[in-house]
Design an enzyme around this catalytic site. Structure first.
Site, mmCIF file in Angstrom:
data_model
loop_
_atom_site.group_PDB
_atom_site.id
_atom_site.type_symbol
_atom_site.label_atom_id
_atom_site.label_comp_id
_atom_site.label_asym_id
_atom_site.label_seq_id
_atom_site.Cartn_x
_atom_site.Cartn_y
_atom_site.Cartn_z
ATOM 1 N N ARG A 36 -2.302 6.698 8.101
ATOM 2 C CA ARG A 36 -1.038 6.001 8.359
ATOM 3 C C ARG A 36 0.062 6.977 8.738
ATOM 4 N NH1 ARG A 36 -1.259 3.192 2.959
ATOM 5 N NH2 ARG A 36 0.878 2.488 3.254
ATOM 6 N N ARG A 81 -3.186 -1.585 -3.460
ATOM 7 C CA ARG A 81 -3.611 -1.895 -2.096
ATOM 8 C C ARG A 81 -4.784 -1.018 -1.686
ATOM 9 N NH1 ARG A 81 1.702 -1.985 1.613
ATOM 10 N NH2 ARG A 81 0.193 -0.997 3.009
ATOM 11 N N LYS A 129 10.848 0.577 1.960
ATOM 12 C CA LYS A 129 11.285 -0.589 2.726
ATOM 13 C C LYS A 129 11.070 -1.894 1.949
ATOM 14 C CE LYS A 129 8.500 0.379 6.173
ATOM 15 N NZ LYS A 129 7.847 1.579 5.587
ATOM 16 N N ARG A 142 6.774 -1.274 15.209
ATOM 17 C CA ARG A 142 6.242 0.026 14.845
ATOM 18 C C ARG A 142 5.867 0.845 16.081
ATOM 19 N NH1 ARG A 142 4.310 -1.503 9.512
ATOM 20 N NH2 ARG A 142 3.613 0.276 8.307
ATOM 21 N N ARG A 195 1.647 3.176 -6.111
ATOM 22 C CA ARG A 195 2.200 1.840 -5.852
ATOM 23 C C ARG A 195 1.294 0.746 -6.419
ATOM 24 N NH1 ARG A 195 4.209 0.310 0.049
ATOM 25 N NH2 ARG A 195 2.124 0.955 0.694
HETATM 26 P P1 ADP Z 1 7.320 0.874 2.029
HETATM 27 O O1 ADP Z 1 7.492 -0.635 2.066
HETATM 28 O O2 ADP Z 1 8.372 1.581 2.841
HETATM 29 O O3 ADP Z 1 5.947 1.318 2.361
HETATM 30 P P2 ADP Z 1 7.626 0.553 -0.885
HETATM 31 O O4 ADP Z 1 8.927 -0.139 -1.042
HETATM 32 O O5 ADP Z 1 6.396 -0.236 -1.093
HETATM 33 O O6 ADP Z 1 7.581 1.336 0.531
HETATM 34 O O7 ADP Z 1 7.636 1.803 -1.881
HETATM 35 C C1 ADP Z 1 6.494 2.653 -2.035
HETATM 36 C C2 ADP Z 1 6.332 3.013 -3.525
HETATM 37 O O8 ADP Z 1 7.399 3.870 -3.925
HETATM 38 C C3 ADP Z 1 6.381 1.804 -4.452
HETATM 39 O O9 ADP Z 1 5.441 2.006 -5.498
HETATM 40 C C4 ADP Z 1 7.807 1.797 -4.987
HETATM 41 O O10 ADP Z 1 7.845 1.278 -6.312
HETATM 42 C C5 ADP Z 1 8.177 3.272 -4.957
HETATM 43 N N1 ADP Z 1 9.602 3.501 -4.594
HETATM 44 C C6 ADP Z 1 10.347 2.800 -3.718
HETATM 45 N N2 ADP Z 1 11.597 3.324 -3.618
HETATM 46 C C7 ADP Z 1 11.623 4.407 -4.446
HETATM 47 C C8 ADP Z 1 12.636 5.372 -4.797
HETATM 48 N N3 ADP Z 1 13.865 5.335 -4.264
HETATM 49 N N4 ADP Z 1 12.299 6.343 -5.682
HETATM 50 C C9 ADP Z 1 11.038 6.383 -6.222
HETATM 51 N N5 ADP Z 1 10.056 5.508 -5.940
HETATM 52 C C10 ADP Z 1 10.333 4.519 -5.069
HETATM 53 P P1 ADP Z 2 3.496 0.482 4.619
HETATM 54 O O1 ADP Z 2 4.913 0.021 4.575
HETATM 55 O O2 ADP Z 2 2.991 0.950 3.312
HETATM 56 O O3 ADP Z 2 3.166 1.398 5.730
HETATM 57 P P2 ADP Z 2 2.737 -2.140 5.714
HETATM 58 O O4 ADP Z 2 2.474 -3.156 4.674
HETATM 59 O O5 ADP Z 2 3.999 -2.225 6.489
HETATM 60 O O6 ADP Z 2 2.555 -0.756 4.988
HETATM 61 O O7 ADP Z 2 1.532 -2.125 6.756
HETATM 62 C C1 ADP Z 2 0.195 -2.072 6.327
HETATM 63 C C2 ADP Z 2 -0.750 -2.038 7.524
HETATM 64 O O8 ADP Z 2 -0.590 -3.242 8.290
HETATM 65 C C3 ADP Z 2 -0.526 -0.922 8.519
HETATM 66 O O9 ADP Z 2 -1.179 0.282 8.131
HETATM 67 C C4 ADP Z 2 -1.140 -1.526 9.804
HETATM 68 O O10 ADP Z 2 -2.557 -1.492 9.745
HETATM 69 C C5 ADP Z 2 -0.727 -2.981 9.685
HETATM 70 N N1 ADP Z 2 0.596 -3.245 10.313
HETATM 71 C C6 ADP Z 2 1.714 -3.670 9.673
HETATM 72 N N2 ADP Z 2 2.733 -3.835 10.560
HETATM 73 C C7 ADP Z 2 2.240 -3.483 11.775
HETATM 74 C C8 ADP Z 2 2.807 -3.422 13.092
HETATM 75 N N3 ADP Z 2 4.097 -3.734 13.324
HETATM 76 N N4 ADP Z 2 1.989 -3.013 14.096
HETATM 77 C C9 ADP Z 2 0.707 -2.711 13.890
HETATM 78 N N5 ADP Z 2 0.120 -2.730 12.677
HETATM 79 C C10 ADP Z 2 0.868 -3.112 11.629
#
Ligand code: ADP
Ligand code: ADP
Ligand code: ZN
Length: 216
Positions: A171, A160, A13, A88, A127
């Site tokens: 998560r 992170r 995302k 979420r 990541r």
């Molecule tokens: P999210 O915001 O949904 O948690 P991220 O965009 O942070 O996910 O992506 C998670 C990890 O996977 C990051 O280290 C990113 O560089 C990697 N990543 C994102 N998209 C892809 C993809 N299509 N193929 C391989 N790795 C990816």
């Molecule tokens: P990822 O895309 O890797 O799951 P995010 O950066 O979106 O991570 O979220 C990191 C953390 O922030 C979550 O594990 C949760 O603790 C908190 N968080 C983020 N968005 C929300 C939400 N909409 N509701 C509740 N907690 C949230």
């Protein structure tokens, strides 16, 4: 355009959001980023949410909804936005509908990035994030030109604190609260599914196609 990204942690995302915001000029509203900034700055909000983020549990709805409502009222969000990581839970989705309705607005599209759960651990534990600009990297899948240094701003990359195996497991359990949103938005005709298990460029090409559809 009023857009939302939906998908498991690690689905891609944030990575896709960077491209969408730079090409379409909509502000990226990431609740995770907002919470992490508040923690880094040591604000009251940061102190309230820190334990949740560290362990991988969801921040309570009431608090999260309040933060997003305030953000949606900011001037830069009036022409459009890209929500990432919110809503979420079902109560958050309902609160968003109410907030937007009160503003005379509505969502145009929910981009659901679908990936099988098996790929996520490798994505999340590899990541890396830029301390200065927030750009996302991966040690194997999306490495920077110089290890540990951001390509865009030369900032320092960090891991992170919740990208550990333990917090990732929590998560993924918490995602049970998010999964019902797929049907919620499908029922409302807003859901567009994208196959997220391909290269970052291929995923983005699909997203561009969808966005040109909804703008037509
Ligand atoms: P999210 O915001 O949904 O948690 P991220 O965009 O942070 O996910 O992506 C998670 C990890 O996977 C990051 O280290 C990113 O560089 C990697 N990543 C994102 N998209 C892809 C993809 N299509 N193929 C391989 N790795 C990816
Ligand atoms: P990822 O895309 O890797 O799951 P995010 O950066 O979106 O991570 O979220 C990191 C953390 O922030 C979550 O594990 C949760 O603790 C908190 N968080 C983020 N968005 C929300 C939400 N909409 N509701 C509740 N907690 C949230
Ligand atoms: Zn940077």
């Amino acid at each position: 355009m009023q857009l939302m990204l939906l998908g498991l942690p690690g689905a891609g995302k944030g990575t896709q959001a960077e491209r969408i915001t730079s090409d379409y000029g909509v502000p990226h509203i990431s609740t995770g980023d907002m919470f992490r900034k508040a923690i880094a700055a040591g604000t009251d909000l940061g102190n309230e949410v820190k334990a949740y983020l560290d362990s991988g549990r969801l921040v309570p709805d009431e608090l999260t909804i309040r933060v997003v409502r305030d953000r949606l009222e900011q001037p830069d969000a009036q022409e459009g936005f890209l929500l990432d990581g919110f809503p979420r839970t079902l109560p958050q989705a309902e609160a968003l509908d109410e907030t937007l309705a009160a503003m005379g607005r509505r969502l145009d599209c929910v981009l659901y990035i679908h990936v099988p759960q098996e790929v996520l651990l490798a994505r999340l534990t590899g990541r890396r994030i830029c301390k200065s600009c927030g750009a996302t990297y991966h040690v194997v899948f999306q490495p920077p030109a110089v290890a540990g240094v951001c390509d865009k701003c030369h900032g320092e990359l960090y891991q992170r604190s919740d990208d550990t195996e333990e917090a990732v497991a929590t998560r993924l359990e918490q995602y049970a609260q998010t999964a019902p949103l797929v049907d919620y938005y499908r029922d409302r005709g807003l859901l567009r599914q994208v196959d997220g298990q391909r290269s970052i460029d291929d995923v983005y090409a699909d997203i561009r196609g969808i966005l040109s559809d909804i703008r037509a």
